[in-house]
Write an enzyme that holds these catalytic residues in place. Structure first.
Site, PDB file in Angstrom:
ATOM      1  N   LYS A 184     -10.880 -41.474 -24.334  1.00  0.00           N
ATOM      2  CA  LYS A 184      -9.671 -41.367 -25.163  1.00  0.00           C
ATOM      3  C   LYS A 184      -9.114 -42.756 -25.350  1.00  0.00           C
ATOM      4  O   LYS A 184      -9.363 -43.660 -24.535  1.00  0.00           O
ATOM      5  CB  LYS A 184      -8.624 -40.491 -24.461  1.00  0.00           C
ATOM      6  CG  LYS A 184      -7.650 -39.829 -25.422  1.00  0.00           C
ATOM      7  CD  LYS A 184      -8.276 -38.632 -26.116  1.00  0.00           C
ATOM      8  CE  LYS A 184      -7.337 -37.950 -27.061  1.00  0.00           C
ATOM      9  NZ  LYS A 184      -7.848 -36.650 -27.518  1.00  0.00           N
TER      10      LYS A 184
HETATM   11  P1  NAD Z   1      -0.636 -34.808 -35.557  1.00  0.00           P
HETATM   12  O1  NAD Z   1      -0.091 -36.148 -35.344  1.00  0.00           O
HETATM   13  O2  NAD Z   1      -1.386 -34.519 -36.816  1.00  0.00           O
HETATM   14  O3  NAD Z   1       0.538 -33.730 -35.436  1.00  0.00           O
HETATM   15  C1  NAD Z   1       1.334 -33.604 -34.299  1.00  0.00           C
HETATM   16  C2  NAD Z   1       2.449 -32.616 -34.591  1.00  0.00           C
HETATM   17  O4  NAD Z   1       3.184 -32.386 -33.393  1.00  0.00           O
HETATM   18  C3  NAD Z   1       3.459 -33.157 -35.622  1.00  0.00           C
HETATM   19  O5  NAD Z   1       3.922 -32.058 -36.403  1.00  0.00           O
HETATM   20  C4  NAD Z   1       4.583 -33.686 -34.736  1.00  0.00           C
HETATM   21  O6  NAD Z   1       5.842 -33.742 -35.400  1.00  0.00           O
HETATM   22  C5  NAD Z   1       4.568 -32.646 -33.641  1.00  0.00           C
HETATM   23  N1  NAD Z   1       5.203 -33.093 -32.397  1.00  0.00           N
HETATM   24  C6  NAD Z   1       5.105 -34.301 -31.795  1.00  0.00           C
HETATM   25  N2  NAD Z   1       5.867 -34.324 -30.683  1.00  0.00           N
HETATM   26  C7  NAD Z   1       6.436 -33.099 -30.593  1.00  0.00           C
HETATM   27  C8  NAD Z   1       7.332 -32.500 -29.677  1.00  0.00           C
HETATM   28  N3  NAD Z   1       7.792 -33.177 -28.622  1.00  0.00           N
HETATM   29  N4  NAD Z   1       7.697 -31.207 -29.892  1.00  0.00           N
HETATM   30  C9  NAD Z   1       7.231 -30.536 -30.956  1.00  0.00           C
HETATM   31  N5  NAD Z   1       6.408 -31.050 -31.866  1.00  0.00           N
HETATM   32  C10 NAD Z   1       5.999 -32.306 -31.678  1.00  0.00           C
HETATM   33  O7  NAD Z   1      -1.547 -34.504 -34.274  1.00  0.00           O
HETATM   34  P2  NAD Z   1      -2.752 -33.482 -34.157  1.00  0.00           P
HETATM   35  O8  NAD Z   1      -4.015 -34.221 -34.463  1.00  0.00           O
HETATM   36  O9  NAD Z   1      -2.429 -32.223 -34.862  1.00  0.00           O
HETATM   37  O10 NAD Z   1      -2.767 -33.232 -32.576  1.00  0.00           O
HETATM   38  C11 NAD Z   1      -1.896 -32.290 -31.953  1.00  0.00           C
HETATM   39  C12 NAD Z   1      -2.433 -31.931 -30.590  1.00  0.00           C
HETATM   40  O11 NAD Z   1      -3.754 -31.403 -30.711  1.00  0.00           O
HETATM   41  C13 NAD Z   1      -2.560 -33.097 -29.607  1.00  0.00           C
HETATM   42  O12 NAD Z   1      -2.331 -32.614 -28.309  1.00  0.00           O
HETATM   43  C14 NAD Z   1      -4.010 -33.497 -29.739  1.00  0.00           C
HETATM   44  O13 NAD Z   1      -4.484 -34.179 -28.604  1.00  0.00           O
HETATM   45  C15 NAD Z   1      -4.646 -32.143 -29.909  1.00  0.00           C
HETATM   46  N6  NAD Z   1      -5.973 -32.144 -30.550  1.00  0.00           N
HETATM   47  C16 NAD Z   1      -6.171 -32.722 -31.757  1.00  0.00           C
HETATM   48  C17 NAD Z   1      -7.416 -32.654 -32.350  1.00  0.00           C
HETATM   49  C18 NAD Z   1      -7.694 -33.202 -33.720  1.00  0.00           C
HETATM   50  O14 NAD Z   1      -8.801 -32.988 -34.221  1.00  0.00           O
HETATM   51  N7  NAD Z   1      -6.763 -33.851 -34.387  1.00  0.00           N
HETATM   52  C19 NAD Z   1      -8.480 -32.028 -31.681  1.00  0.00           C
HETATM   53  C20 NAD Z   1      -8.226 -31.441 -30.438  1.00  0.00           C
HETATM   54  C21 NAD Z   1      -6.975 -31.498 -29.888  1.00  0.00           C
END
Ligand code: NAD
Length: 425
Positions: free
Chosen positions: A115
């Site tokens: 990561k």
């Molecule tokens: P992103 O940046 O596209 O979106 C994150 C969202 O979470 C946004 O809407 C943001 O406003 C919101 N957010 C941030 N802090 C917050 C809080 N304290 N309370 C409520 N909402 C909050 O990110 P993403 O890529 O969608 O990733 C989200 C999660 O999924 C992370 O934990 C990431 O590690 C995990 N993840 C992402 C992927 C991927 O392919 N992008 C794959 C597996 C896991």
């Protein structure tokens, strides 16, 4: 020229590393792991910390702090996302790298876990500053990343455009296009069809398996989604298309609730201008804390770690939790949820659609041969439903939770690879 001090380091995120280690040690106990193997797997193999300058639009220089951590390489090159967030810390990146190792193993991909992160609020930068920061970070970590070594991908705060800048930076250094150095790229520069939606689509497939296994139906079921980014918004949209009523969604500003169902597509186009969801029409305002305790069929935490804890788990009224985020539930909360007979489909299975399709992208990049979107989605379906079946079978066989079963599977596969390879020299 004004030279500013490095930014103060943010406090570590809500004990993400503590959660990851507790989950690992529980699996290690169950597997009766020897002390040496336990010590190996509870540490990250390689940790690079970089402090690097970026010239801002106003001529000043800001020093940013970033990381790239590789937890384990026993099963193949390291793989894992890159996060831009003010709360990034070394411990958080370690935890996320460790979860990537188990996740890749649970879905049987030939990858280790890694990561990366930079302590920055990307929304506070201009496009030019964001590009300079990304290219400099890519240069700093170029000594450890590469298609055969470690392959970053988007995570919170990063996207396809940022992946394209990293790919271009590494390609400039190496003198030829190196598409396979990152995944989650735009399709025009070696990305794959279906990657943008992959994590959300994987969540849909997992929910469909859960529903099938428990003899339920999706039509008319309700879901609340915390986090409306790449993962949460796509999951909400696909679940709505599958007949589920999306009653609440949220972002970091708070959430929207509508018992009759929100119009997800309208919220998506509203969000294109980066406007906070709490100012959107179509529902009543709700806090993130209240969203987590709504009486819904499915709760999908898809934001950050440590959201469902010993403090609020008792108030959770969802029937099933399907983890879109990494590490949203603490071990204390897991115990409470188990008592309440709430099923938790763990992160390392539920959100694995992203790394699965990243793997497909990497394979296509290495072969210079690209697939149709339906082929990507069909293969994703095959891989994730097989992993779901493996985890569900282990949970049943040993009478343990799906998280415990997924960890058992993931850790045992990594241990097996470690044993087969032996300890060098
Ligand atoms: P992103 O940046 O596209 O979106 C994150 C969202 O979470 C946004 O809407 C943001 O406003 C919101 N957010 C941030 N802090 C917050 C809080 N304290 N309370 C409520 N909402 C909050 O990110 P993403 O890529 O969608 O990733 C989200 C999660 O999924 C992370 O934990 C990431 O590690 C995990 N993840 C992402 C992927 C991927 O392919 N992008 C794959 C597996 C896991």
């Amino acid at each position: 020229m004004v030279v500013r001090q490095a930014q103060p380091k943010a406090e570590p995120a809500v004990d993400a590393l503590k959660t990851a280690l507790a989950q690992f040690h529980a699996a290690a106990d169950r597997l009766n792991l020897d002390d040496g193997t336990r010590a190996m797997l509870s540490h990250c193999k390689r940790e690079l910390s970089v402090n690097f300058p970026v010239q801002m639009d106003n001529g000043s220089i800001r020093v940013f702090n970033g990381y790239r951590v590789q937890h384990n390489l026993a099963r193949g090159p390291a793989k894992g996302g890159l996060r831009y967030n003010p709360n990034v810390s070394l411990d958080e990146v370690r935890a996320l790298a460790m979860w990537m190792t188990w996740k890749s193993a649970v879905v049987n991909l030939p990858y280790g876990g890694a990561k990366g992160g930079v302590i920055v609020d990307p929304k506070s930068l201009s496009d030019g500053e964001l590009e300079k920061l990304t290219r400099r970070y890519a240069t700093e970590v170029s000594i450890v990343i590469g298609p055969d070594e470690d392959i970053p991908a988007p995570d919170m705060g990063t996207d396809g455009r940022i992946m394209a800048w990293i790919m271009d930076t590494i390609s400039m250094h190496r003198g030829h296009t190196t598409a396979g150095v990152v995944t989650g790229k735009p399709v025009s520069v070696g990305g794959t069809l279906g990657r943008l939606e992959a994590t959300g689509r994987g969540l849909l497939y997992v929910v469909q398996e859960l529903v099938r296994e428990q003899g339920l139906t999706l039509e008319g079921a309700t879901v609340a989604v915390q986090g409306f980014g790449n993962v949460g918004a796509v999951a909400a949209q696909l679940l709505q298309q599958a007949g589920v009523k999306v009653v609440a969604v949220s972002d970091s500003s708070g959430g929207l609730y509508n018992g009759q169902g929100l119009q997800v597509r309208a919220l998506l186009s509203y969000q294109k201008d980066r406007a906070p969801l709490t100012q959107a029409a179509g529902g009543d305002r709700i806090s993130n804390a209240d969203l987590l305790t709504l009486p819904v069929d499915f709760l999908i935490p898809a934001a950050i770690e440590g959201q469902i804890t010993g403090d609020n788990a008792d108030g959770v009224r969802a029937r099933h939790i399907v983890e879109g985020a990494n590490g949203p539930t603490t071990p204390e909360a897991d115990a409470v949820l188990a008592d309440k007979r709430i099923t938790v489909v763990p992160d390392i299975l539920a959100n694995s659609g992203g790394v699965i399709v990243s793997y497909f992208e990497w394979v296509q990049d290495l072969q210079f041969y690209f697939w149709e979107e339906n082929e990507v989605n069909e293969r994703l379906h095959r891989v994730i439903t097989r992993a779901y079946a493996d985890v569900a079978a282990a949970a049943k066989q040993y009478d343990i939770s799906m998280r415990e079963a997924a960890m058992l599977l993931g850790v045992s596969r990594v241990v097996e690879a470690t044993k087969m390879r032996g300890i060098y020299p």
